[in-house]
Design a protein around this motif. Structure first.
Motif, PDB file in Angstrom:
ATOM      1  N   TRP A 170       0.822  -1.198   0.000  1.00  0.00           N
ATOM      2  CA  TRP A 170       0.000   0.000   0.000  1.00  0.00           C
ATOM      3  C   TRP A 170       0.863   1.257   0.000  1.00  0.00           C
ATOM      4  N   LEU A 171       1.901   1.271   0.815  1.00  0.00           N
ATOM      5  CA  LEU A 171       2.718   2.481   0.929  1.00  0.00           C
ATOM      6  C   LEU A 171       3.563   2.724  -0.312  1.00  0.00           C
ATOM      7  N   SER A 187       9.782   9.550   4.095  1.00  0.00           N
ATOM      8  CA  SER A 187      10.316   8.668   5.144  1.00  0.00           C
ATOM      9  C   SER A 187      11.078   9.465   6.194  1.00  0.00           C
ATOM     10  N   LEU A 188      11.869  10.422   5.755  1.00  0.00           N
ATOM     11  CA  LEU A 188      12.661  11.225   6.686  1.00  0.00           C
ATOM     12  C   LEU A 188      11.758  12.089   7.563  1.00  0.00           C
ATOM     13  N   CYS A 189      10.722  12.673   6.970  1.00  0.00           N
ATOM     14  CA  CYS A 189       9.787  13.485   7.762  1.00  0.00           C
ATOM     15  C   CYS A 189       9.030  12.625   8.767  1.00  0.00           C
ATOM     16  N   ILE A 190       8.529  11.493   8.300  1.00  0.00           N
ATOM     17  CA  ILE A 190       7.721  10.629   9.167  1.00  0.00           C
ATOM     18  C   ILE A 190       8.571  10.024  10.280  1.00  0.00           C
ATOM     19  N   LEU A 217       1.173   9.348   6.558  1.00  0.00           N
ATOM     20  CA  LEU A 217       1.296   7.894   6.465  1.00  0.00           C
ATOM     21  C   LEU A 217      -0.061   7.256   6.170  1.00  0.00           C
ATOM     22  N   LEU A 218      -1.103   7.744   6.841  1.00  0.00           N
ATOM     23  CA  LEU A 218      -2.454   7.228   6.596  1.00  0.00           C
ATOM     24  C   LEU A 218      -2.906   7.541   5.178  1.00  0.00           C
ATOM     25  N   MET A 220      -1.041   7.967   2.551  1.00  0.00           N
ATOM     26  CA  MET A 220      -0.304   7.101   1.633  1.00  0.00           C
ATOM     27  C   MET A 220      -0.910   5.702   1.593  1.00  0.00           C
ATOM     28  N   ALA A 221      -1.267   5.187   2.761  1.00  0.00           N
ATOM     29  CA  ALA A 221      -1.868   3.858   2.815  1.00  0.00           C
ATOM     30  C   ALA A 221      -3.224   3.835   2.112  1.00  0.00           C
ATOM     31  N   LEU A 222      -4.048   4.870   2.309  1.00  0.00           N
ATOM     32  CA  LEU A 222      -5.356   4.934   1.664  1.00  0.00           C
ATOM     33  C   LEU A 222      -5.216   5.088   0.154  1.00  0.00           C
ATOM     34  N   PHE A 223      -4.235   5.870  -0.279  1.00  0.00           N
ATOM     35  CA  PHE A 223      -3.990   5.998  -1.720  1.00  0.00           C
ATOM     36  C   PHE A 223      -3.602   4.646  -2.300  1.00  0.00           C
TER      37      PHE A 223
END
Length: 532
Positions: A170-171, A187-190, A217-218, A220-223
């Motif tokens: 998903w990501l 990734s660096l921000c999260i 993050l959410l 990205m997963a939903l996309f």
């Protein structure tokens, strides 16, 4: 401020460097094959605190920059040692010749690569802020450093932090929008955002950045959930692939005396049924550097291949090839190639590897004389090493749509595999990871090749000597796979390509726009803090 954050910020000298090294090493656990995403937080949060501590290093800004660069170098050294230690296995293939040089590969290369995080940390320090926006400064500096690592000195974008998000189905779909370096920025921000939980002065200062990171993050997963269809990808009609994985040790492939056993092994595996219900394959794939001899100069082997193939079918194989020598030359130039052979034993087309491995497939010319003077050579047994191909272009294979051919680590370079001309309809990757045994290396290599399929919206067909051989659809779903270290053959269909992704159209623009906006925010905010 929590005692834990305060203790990290106030570290000095070797204690600060040791903490940076340990934090970097932990970050390698976020990479394939482990994919432990919390390791990214455990690695980047201490990095933010250590950078906070460099603000009071000496009386000058240059003192703080030097301190930040040192922190970045030790962080990078830990990250690359822990993530690339498996490179040492290549030095043991011919241990009598190369074992002495193992420390230079296991420690020397990480020491050189660590200069990129050193630059990234220093750049971040230059833009550092006292509030939660310092997370943006860190992500900006390190993304620039990662882009440079992927392009300077032929480039080596292995284990970029974006791969922490590039393993989940998903990501990884966000790579179709922003590519590997966009995933790296995210990734660096999260991963770094939780640092402000223990250093913020107010509730807003503590929770805004982590909250935004969680929302990203959410999203990205939903996309990814929206983008990946529930049904399997459609397949190209009348194409039946058979991928052969011989699982030969690298020292066996080196020895020309093994030519007959190797050919028998290939032919036997390729003639075996791979689960296609009895239908003969239209295309058989063999891995990189398949032969310890020049196939195009061996009529007997070409005749054996012709006898293997059904009428109208073809073999796609990795093979070294040599041009005819020019007048006055003792030998022609050697190329690491993919060759397409028909059922008459005729070589129909070839692709020559463009992006060669320094010191593995060739020695840089400015070092060649020095290396020969001390009796050293590259790993590959080719006089003078391989020559690079002239350009990237789609490989023509009868019965297949145009293919973007990549050999070995050419598949790790985002945005650099399609070449000139019309857009191809699949990514073809042949590789030989036998150098590295059953280590994380082949898993990392496959994960990066898989991400290219998502970036470009193209299926990936991969043949590897020892694994991992696979077929991947344009969404990154693995439709067939032979695991690492397994001998066998696999039959599979070819997924249909998707329309060109946003990244394929304008990936560089989206990354540039993101970084420019980030820089503007940092400069404006830093100006306001200075006036205050």
């Amino acid at each position: 401020m929590s005692p834990l954050a305060k203790r990290a910020i106030l570290l000095r000298g070797w204690r600060r460097w040791l903490a940076a090294f340990a934090a970097g090493a932990v970050g390698a656990l976020a990479m394939p094959p482990f994919g432990f995403l919390p390791a990214l937080v455990l690695s980047l949060v201490p990095a933010i605190w250590l950078l906070d501590g460099t603000a009071i290093e000496g009386a000058s800004r240059w003192g703080a920059l030097r301190a930040a660069a040192l922190v970045g170098w030790f962080w990078g050294f830990g990250y690359f040692v822990a993530g690339l230690w498996w490179l040492g296995a290549a030095f043991l293939v011919e241990a009598d010749l190369f074992a002495w040089a193992m420390p230079f590969g296991v420690l020397g290369l990480p020491a050189l690569l660590a200069f990129f995080p050193a630059f990234g940390f220093a750049l971040a320090r230059l833009l550092w802020l006292r509030d939660d926006r310092r997370i943006l400064a860190f992500a900006f500096g390190m993304t620039i450093a990662e882009w440079l690592r992927g392009h300077l000195f032929t480039g080596f974008p292995w284990n970029s932090p974006g791969m922490a998000l590039g393993q989940s189905l998903w990501l990884m779909q966000s790579a179709s929008l922003v590519g590997l370096y966009g995933l790296t920025f995210a990734s660096l921000c999260i991963g770094a955002a939780p640092a402000v939980l223990l250093t913020g002065r107010t509730a807003r200062g503590r929770w805004l950045a982590p909250g935004l990171a969680a929302l990203v993050l959410l999203a990205m997963a939903l996309f990814g959930l929206w983008r990946v269809p529930a049904e399997a990808s459609a397949t190209v009609p009348d194409v039946r692939l058979r991928i052969m994985q011989p699982n030969l040790p690298q020292d066996a492939k080196f020895n020309p005396r093994n030519r007959e056993p190797i050919m028998r092994h290939y032919l036997t595996l390729s003639a075996s049924r791979g689960g296609s219900g009895g239908a003969a394959p239209t295309h058989i794939l063999w891995p990189e550097s398949a032969f310890p001899f020049l196939l195009h100069r061996d009529p007997a082997s070409l005749a054996q291949i012709a006898a293997l193939l059904e009428p109208g079918s073809v073999l796609i194989t990795g093979a070294a090839r040599m041009d005819e020598p020019l007048p006055g030359e003792a030998a022609g130039k050697f190329y690491n190639a993919i060759q397409v052979i028909d059922d008459r034993g005729t070589i129909l087309s070839s692709y020559d590897k463009v992006h060669l491995v320094p010191f593995g497939e060739y020695v840089p010319r400015f070092l060649d004389a020095l290396i020969r003077a001390v009796g050293l050579r590259q790993f590959v047994h080719i006089p003078g090493g391989f020559e690079p191909g002239e350009r990237r272009a789609a490989l023509a294979v009868p019965g297949l749509p145009p293919a973007a051919a990549t050999i070995c680590y050419e598949a790790i370079f985002p945005g650099g595999i399609l070449g000139d001309g019309p857009r191809p309809s699949l990514i073809l990757n042949v590789t030989n990871d036998a150098w590295f045994g059953r280590t994380p290396g082949p898993h990392q290599h496959f994960a990066q090749a898989r991400l290219r399929a998502v970036e470009e919206g193209l299926p990936l067909v991969r043949a590897a000597n020892t694994g991992i051989s696979a077929v991947v659809d344009p969404f990154g779903r693995i439709t067939g796979q032979i695991p690492l270290g397994v001998e066998g053959a696999m039959d599979a269909s070819l997924p249909v390509a998707q329309p060109a992704t946003l990244y394929s159209h304008s990936g560089r623009f989206s990354l540039t726009a993101t970084l420019v906006i980030c820089l503007m925010i940092l400069v404006v905010r830093r100006g306001r803090q200075s006036r205050f």
